[in-house]
Design an enzyme around this catalytic site. Structure first.
Site, PDB file in Angstrom:
ATOM      1  N   GLU A  10     -23.851  14.861  -2.991  1.00  0.00           N
ATOM      2  CA  GLU A  10     -23.754  14.630  -1.545  1.00  0.00           C
ATOM      3  C   GLU A  10     -23.021  15.787  -0.863  1.00  0.00           C
ATOM      4  O   GLU A  10     -23.438  16.270   0.193  1.00  0.00           O
ATOM      5  CB  GLU A  10     -23.008  13.313  -1.270  1.00  0.00           C
ATOM      6  CG  GLU A  10     -23.815  12.089  -1.644  1.00  0.00           C
ATOM      7  CD  GLU A  10     -23.070  10.777  -1.466  1.00  0.00           C
ATOM      8  OE1 GLU A  10     -23.733   9.730  -1.423  1.00  0.00           O
ATOM      9  OE2 GLU A  10     -21.822  10.769  -1.373  1.00  0.00           O
ATOM     10  N   ALA A  49     -27.244   3.535  -1.988  1.00  0.00           N
ATOM     11  CA  ALA A  49     -27.795   4.748  -1.379  1.00  0.00           C
ATOM     12  C   ALA A  49     -26.996   5.940  -1.871  1.00  0.00           C
ATOM     13  O   ALA A  49     -25.795   5.841  -2.099  1.00  0.00           O
ATOM     14  CB  ALA A  49     -27.709   4.658   0.131  1.00  0.00           C
ATOM     15  N   LYS A  61     -17.041  10.823   4.488  1.00  0.00           N
ATOM     16  CA  LYS A  61     -18.193  11.469   3.854  1.00  0.00           C
ATOM     17  C   LYS A  61     -19.448  11.288   4.699  1.00  0.00           C
ATOM     18  O   LYS A  61     -20.162  12.239   4.993  1.00  0.00           O
ATOM     19  CB  LYS A  61     -18.375  10.871   2.457  1.00  0.00           C
ATOM     20  CG  LYS A  61     -19.435  11.450   1.624  1.00  0.00           C
ATOM     21  CD  LYS A  61     -20.709  10.682   1.376  1.00  0.00           C
ATOM     22  CE  LYS A  61     -20.815   9.226   1.400  1.00  0.00           C
ATOM     23  NZ  LYS A  61     -21.080   8.574   0.138  1.00  0.00           N
ATOM     24  N   GLY A  88     -22.449  16.571 -11.255  1.00  0.00           N
ATOM     25  CA  GLY A  88     -23.837  16.199 -10.986  1.00  0.00           C
ATOM     26  C   GLY A  88     -23.984  14.771 -10.516  1.00  0.00           C
ATOM     27  O   GLY A  88     -25.093  14.264 -10.382  1.00  0.00           O
ATOM     28  N   TYR A 141     -23.105  11.445  -7.759  1.00  0.00           N
ATOM     29  CA  TYR A 141     -23.496  11.320  -6.359  1.00  0.00           C
ATOM     30  C   TYR A 141     -22.524  12.026  -5.427  1.00  0.00           C
ATOM     31  O   TYR A 141     -22.936  12.614  -4.421  1.00  0.00           O
ATOM     32  CB  TYR A 141     -23.723   9.853  -5.975  1.00  0.00           C
ATOM     33  CG  TYR A 141     -22.505   9.030  -5.649  1.00  0.00           C
ATOM     34  CD1 TYR A 141     -22.052   8.902  -4.332  1.00  0.00           C
ATOM     35  CD2 TYR A 141     -21.795   8.356  -6.633  1.00  0.00           C
ATOM     36  CE1 TYR A 141     -20.937   8.136  -4.026  1.00  0.00           C
ATOM     37  CE2 TYR A 141     -20.692   7.594  -6.331  1.00  0.00           C
ATOM     38  CZ  TYR A 141     -20.259   7.483  -5.030  1.00  0.00           C
ATOM     39  OH  TYR A 141     -19.154   6.725  -4.728  1.00  0.00           O
ATOM     40  N   ILE A 142     -21.236  12.055  -5.767  1.00  0.00           N
ATOM     41  CA  ILE A 142     -20.275  12.692  -4.858  1.00  0.00           C
ATOM     42  C   ILE A 142     -20.523  14.209  -4.831  1.00  0.00           C
ATOM     43  O   ILE A 142     -20.601  14.813  -3.759  1.00  0.00           O
ATOM     44  CB  ILE A 142     -18.826  12.344  -5.266  1.00  0.00           C
ATOM     45  CG1 ILE A 142     -18.587  10.836  -5.083  1.00  0.00           C
ATOM     46  CG2 ILE A 142     -17.814  13.151  -4.443  1.00  0.00           C
ATOM     47  CD1 ILE A 142     -17.225  10.328  -5.521  1.00  0.00           C
ATOM     48  N   GLU A 191       0.866  -1.184   0.000  1.00  0.00           N
ATOM     49  CA  GLU A 191       0.000   0.000   0.000  1.00  0.00           C
ATOM     50  C   GLU A 191       0.904   1.235   0.000  1.00  0.00           C
ATOM     51  O   GLU A 191       1.754   1.372   0.873  1.00  0.00           O
ATOM     52  CB  GLU A 191      -0.933  -0.020   1.217  1.00  0.00           C
ATOM     53  CG  GLU A 191      -1.676   1.272   1.495  1.00  0.00           C
ATOM     54  CD  GLU A 191      -2.493   1.811   0.309  1.00  0.00           C
ATOM     55  OE1 GLU A 191      -3.341   1.084  -0.203  1.00  0.00           O
ATOM     56  OE2 GLU A 191      -2.240   2.977  -0.098  1.00  0.00           O
ATOM     57  N   CYS A 231     -12.292   4.343   0.504  1.00  0.00           N
ATOM     58  CA  CYS A 231     -13.526   4.295   1.293  1.00  0.00           C
ATOM     59  C   CYS A 231     -13.293   4.766   2.720  1.00  0.00           C
ATOM     60  O   CYS A 231     -14.017   5.619   3.229  1.00  0.00           O
ATOM     61  CB  CYS A 231     -14.074   2.869   1.282  1.00  0.00           C
ATOM     62  SG  CYS A 231     -15.618   2.714   2.166  1.00  0.00           S
ATOM     63  N   CYS A 285     -16.324   6.897   1.529  1.00  0.00           N
ATOM     64  CA  CYS A 285     -17.560   6.573   2.249  1.00  0.00           C
ATOM     65  C   CYS A 285     -17.565   6.997   3.712  1.00  0.00           C
ATOM     66  O   CYS A 285     -18.519   7.631   4.170  1.00  0.00           O
ATOM     67  CB  CYS A 285     -17.825   5.064   2.243  1.00  0.00           C
ATOM     68  SG  CYS A 285     -17.061   4.117   0.937  1.00  0.00           S
TER      69      CYS A 285
HETATM   70  C1  LIG Z   1     -15.979  10.840  -1.843  1.00  0.00           C
HETATM   71  C2  LIG Z   1     -16.314   9.387  -2.071  1.00  0.00           C
HETATM   72  C3  LIG Z   1     -17.412   8.829  -1.445  1.00  0.00           C
HETATM   73  C4  LIG Z   1     -17.725   7.505  -1.623  1.00  0.00           C
HETATM   74  N1  LIG Z   1     -18.834   7.002  -0.994  1.00  0.00           N
HETATM   75  C5  LIG Z   1     -19.156   5.702  -1.134  1.00  0.00           C
HETATM   76  C6  LIG Z   1     -20.288   5.154  -0.450  1.00  0.00           C
HETATM   77  O1  LIG Z   1     -21.006   5.860   0.266  1.00  0.00           O
HETATM   78  N2  LIG Z   1     -20.542   3.841  -0.606  1.00  0.00           N
HETATM   79  C7  LIG Z   1     -19.755   3.025  -1.383  1.00  0.00           C
HETATM   80  O2  LIG Z   1     -20.020   1.832  -1.466  1.00  0.00           O
HETATM   81  N3  LIG Z   1     -18.696   3.521  -2.056  1.00  0.00           N
HETATM   82  C8  LIG Z   1     -18.378   4.836  -1.947  1.00  0.00           C
HETATM   83  N4  LIG Z   1     -17.281   5.340  -2.602  1.00  0.00           N
HETATM   84  C9  LIG Z   1     -16.541   4.450  -3.527  1.00  0.00           C
HETATM   85  C10 LIG Z   1     -15.566   3.558  -2.770  1.00  0.00           C
HETATM   86  O3  LIG Z   1     -14.725   4.356  -1.965  1.00  0.00           O
HETATM   87  C11 LIG Z   1     -14.744   2.739  -3.765  1.00  0.00           C
HETATM   88  O4  LIG Z   1     -15.616   2.056  -4.635  1.00  0.00           O
HETATM   89  C12 LIG Z   1     -13.853   1.719  -3.066  1.00  0.00           C
HETATM   90  O5  LIG Z   1     -12.979   2.350  -2.160  1.00  0.00           O
HETATM   91  C13 LIG Z   1     -13.053   0.921  -4.108  1.00  0.00           C
HETATM   92  O6  LIG Z   1     -12.182   0.029  -3.465  1.00  0.00           O
HETATM   93  P1  LIG Z   1     -10.874  -0.468  -4.191  1.00  0.00           P
HETATM   94  O7  LIG Z   1     -10.311  -1.565  -3.324  1.00  0.00           O
HETATM   95  O8  LIG Z   1     -11.114  -0.754  -5.604  1.00  0.00           O
HETATM   96  O9  LIG Z   1      -9.879   0.782  -4.193  1.00  0.00           O
HETATM   97  P2  LIG Z   1      -9.438   1.863  -3.076  1.00  0.00           P
HETATM   98  O10 LIG Z   1     -10.289   1.781  -1.857  1.00  0.00           O
HETATM   99  O11 LIG Z   1      -9.342   3.121  -3.806  1.00  0.00           O
HETATM  100  O12 LIG Z   1      -7.994   1.355  -2.667  1.00  0.00           O
HETATM  101  C14 LIG Z   1      -6.920   1.365  -3.542  1.00  0.00           C
HETATM  102  C15 LIG Z   1      -5.651   1.513  -2.744  1.00  0.00           C
HETATM  103  O13 LIG Z   1      -4.540   1.218  -3.590  1.00  0.00           O
HETATM  104  C16 LIG Z   1      -3.474   2.099  -3.260  1.00  0.00           C
HETATM  105  N5  LIG Z   1      -2.583   2.138  -4.430  1.00  0.00           N
HETATM  106  C17 LIG Z   1      -2.839   2.664  -5.655  1.00  0.00           C
HETATM  107  N6  LIG Z   1      -1.803   2.409  -6.495  1.00  0.00           N
HETATM  108  C18 LIG Z   1      -0.884   1.716  -5.777  1.00  0.00           C
HETATM  109  C19 LIG Z   1       0.380   1.147  -6.102  1.00  0.00           C
HETATM  110  N7  LIG Z   1       0.891   1.221  -7.328  1.00  0.00           N
HETATM  111  N8  LIG Z   1       1.070   0.504  -5.130  1.00  0.00           N
HETATM  112  C20 LIG Z   1       0.557   0.402  -3.863  1.00  0.00           C
HETATM  113  N9  LIG Z   1      -0.644   0.903  -3.524  1.00  0.00           N
HETATM  114  C21 LIG Z   1      -1.358   1.531  -4.469  1.00  0.00           C
HETATM  115  C22 LIG Z   1      -4.178   3.406  -2.944  1.00  0.00           C
HETATM  116  O14 LIG Z   1      -3.350   4.224  -2.142  1.00  0.00           O
HETATM  117  C23 LIG Z   1      -5.428   2.923  -2.206  1.00  0.00           C
HETATM  118  O15 LIG Z   1      -5.234   2.865  -0.823  1.00  0.00           O
HETATM  119  C24 LIG Z   1     -16.918   6.680  -2.442  1.00  0.00           C
HETATM  120  C25 LIG Z   1     -15.800   7.214  -3.069  1.00  0.00           C
HETATM  121  C26 LIG Z   1     -15.491   8.553  -2.889  1.00  0.00           C
HETATM  122  C27 LIG Z   1     -14.286   9.130  -3.565  1.00  0.00           C
END
Ligand SMILES: Cc1cc2nc3c(=O)[nH]c(=O)nc-3n(C[C@H](O)[C@H](O)[C@H](O)COP(=O)(O)OP(=O)(O)OC[C@H]3O[C@@H](n4cnc5c(N)ncnc54)[C@H](O)[C@@H]3O)c2cc1C
Length: 451
Positions: free
Chosen positions: A181, A340, A50, A175, A177-178, A34, A42, A47
């Site tokens: 919200e 949601a 937020k 426009g 959800y982010i 990481e 998240c 999430c």
């Molecule tokens: C403002 C906001 C609000 C949200 N609200 C919701 C919600 O209410 N409900 C919901 O279900 N989803 C929500 N989401 C979406 C949700 O956060 C994502 O869908 C989810 O985090 C995706 O998980 P992931 O494991 O794919 O990636 P992430 O959680 O993005 O994790 C990826 C990780 O990989 C690391 N990384 C990247 N490249 C490298 C690399 N080369 N080497 C090592 N580490 C690396 C990053 O630092 C990060 O920690 C929201 C997103 C945002 C931005």
């Protein structure tokens, strides 16, 4: 050939952490890299913070309502410093939990950026290399801001949790959800809030009636929502930002937040050299088992841009482990996902919108909109919506759309029934819980229209 690990996971977010833990619990030798903070988008900048900000922003109206119910409350305003300090110590606590979850599961973790060197080797930012039988890319996504004059003055959802002080005024651009919200959050916290969106209505893709009601209520609550409006350029003017908009408006804001989409974190990972295919938006292309064009390399979560939600990334991670480590090929199920939108009012939705369903077959639309008891008593005009889309041929509920306080909690439970294939008559034979808002879902008598 022997490898350092059975599995190397790149990215410690929602999907990566879950896949690593479950694979390790099943006996696999697992490592994870990481580059930033454990928990990922998240937990650290999505999430969780937020939703805590949504909670914080809802207290203003609650205080007003409480007074209407006879409570002698004095609202002395919101203390951003107090909230921010508490928020970040909570995020630190959660990050610690994620680190421990990995450690306790026996996953070796590296605080480093990882890239792919070959189908079985990753290079870490400290220069070391690690080999693994399987590599899982779970690197998520990041906010994207279009290029225009003054774009560097904009903040994104990454920075909004770190503001030194709460702005007096903010423009939110977008426009989705982010954007929607955060318009509600900022407005609730007492910030003069405008939202510009270039499209005809916010929350594109969701049921028209539901998103129309959300937009209407957002305007009622004081958000200056301008549709069909885009930012042309921005200039620093003292400690403010002057924004020129496509509708001819020029206004000053303390902050401008762009929530105009996200891009997958798939650049500079070494994918091209390995022949791993990427789609038009830069996402990693995978098959139904999350496998890339290179058989030892899989990808899950936002970096694959399928359905970008935390529970979906987690499901994809678990399906990957089931497929690769338990010999049981499993595709993540992307059908009928309840979701949601934490706007104010909140929206909960599952299945097809009225518009999409009507394109497919003849449907009956059951819908009611009313002022809920709790807010009506307090003199608040806010309306709620309960809506079912029903197949005329099979009687199945194809979609359910709720706009109401607590809609997220409601749709989780409606989701079970809809996923089981419940019909309108199944809803009807369920006894109402009285007095609640959601009882309307089981007492919708006749369709408002058939399409
Ligand atoms: C403002 C906001 C609000 C949200 N609200 C919701 C919600 O209410 N409900 C919901 O279900 N989803 C929500 N989401 C979406 C949700 O956060 C994502 O869908 C989810 O985090 C995706 O998980 P992931 O494991 O794919 O990636 P992430 O959680 O993005 O994790 C990826 C990780 O990989 C690391 N990384 C990247 N490249 C490298 C690399 N080369 N080497 C090592 N580490 C690396 C990053 O630092 C990060 O920690 C929201 C997103 C945002 C931005």
């Amino acid at each position: 050939m022997s490898f350092d690990y059975d599995l190397f996971v790149i990215g410690g977010g929602s999907g990566g952490v879950r896949a690593a833990r479950v694979a390790a619990a099943g006996g696999a030798k697992v490592a994870l890299a990481e580059e930033d903070r454990y928990g990922g988008t998240c937990v650290i900048r999505g999430c969780v913070p937020k939703k805590l900000m949504v909670f914080a922003s809802e207290y203003a109206e609650m205080a007003d309502d409480a007074r209407a119910y006879g409570w002698d409350l004095e609202n002395k305003g919101f203390d951003w410093d107090h909230f921010k300090t508490k928020l970040h110590s909570e995020l630190d606590r959660l990050e610690g939990i994620y680190r421990n979850l990995l450690k306790n599961a026996g996953v070796e973790s590296f605080d480093a950026r990882a890239t792919l060197a070959d189908p079985h080797t990753v290079t870490l930012s400290d220069g070391s290399t690690k080999t693994a039988k399987h590599i899982l890319i779970a690197t998520g996504g990041r906010p994207w801001v279009p290029e225009f004059t003054g774009a560097e003055l904009a903040i994104t959802s990454n920075e909004i949790f770190h503001l030194d002080k709460l702005p007096e005024s903010i423009l939110i651009v977008g426009g989705g959800y982010i954007a929607s919200e955060f318009a509600g959050i900022m407005n609730g916290l007492g910030v003069k809030t405008a939202q510009y969106y270039r499209g005809a209505q916010i929350l594109r893709g969701f049921d028209d009636e539901a998103r129309g009601l959300v937009a209407e209520e957002m305007i009622q609550s004081g958000i200056d929502l301008k549709l069909g409006t885009n930012v042309l350029e921005m200039h620093r003017e003292g400690d403010k930002i002057r924004v020129k908009a496509s509708n001819g408006d020029e206004s000053l804001f303390d902050q401008v937040m762009f929530a105009t989409g996200r891009k997958p974190n798939a650049d500079d990972l070494g994918l091209e050299a390995l022949g791993i295919e990427r789609g038009r938006g830069g996402e990693i292309v995978v098959d139904q088992y999350s496998q890339t064009a290179v058989p030892s390399v899989y990808a899950i979560g936002d970096v694959t841009d399928r359905v970008n939600l935390t529970p979906v990334a987690i499901r994809e991670g678990m399906a990957f482990v089931e497929t690769v480590f338990n010999g049981n090929p499993t595709s993540p199920d992307h059908e009928l996902i309840p979701t949601a939108i934490f706007t104010q009012p909140e929206m909960g939705t599952i299945g097809l919108s009225e518009e999409r369903a009507a394109e497919q077959e003849t449907i009956e639309v059951y819908s009611t909109s009313f002022k809920p008891m709790q807010q009506a008593f307090a003199g608040r005009a806010q309306r709620v919506l309960m809506k079912l889309i029903v197949s005329q041929a099979t009687r199945k509920v194809l979609g359910c759309h709720i706009v109401a306080p607590g809609a997220g909690e409601m749709i989780q439970l409606v989701g079970i029934a809809v996923k089981m294939g419940a019909t309108k008559e199944d809803f009807d034979r369920t006894v109402a819980v009285h007095p609640t808002m959601s009882e309307e879902l089981v007492t919708l008598k006749s369709p408002v229209r058939t399409l």
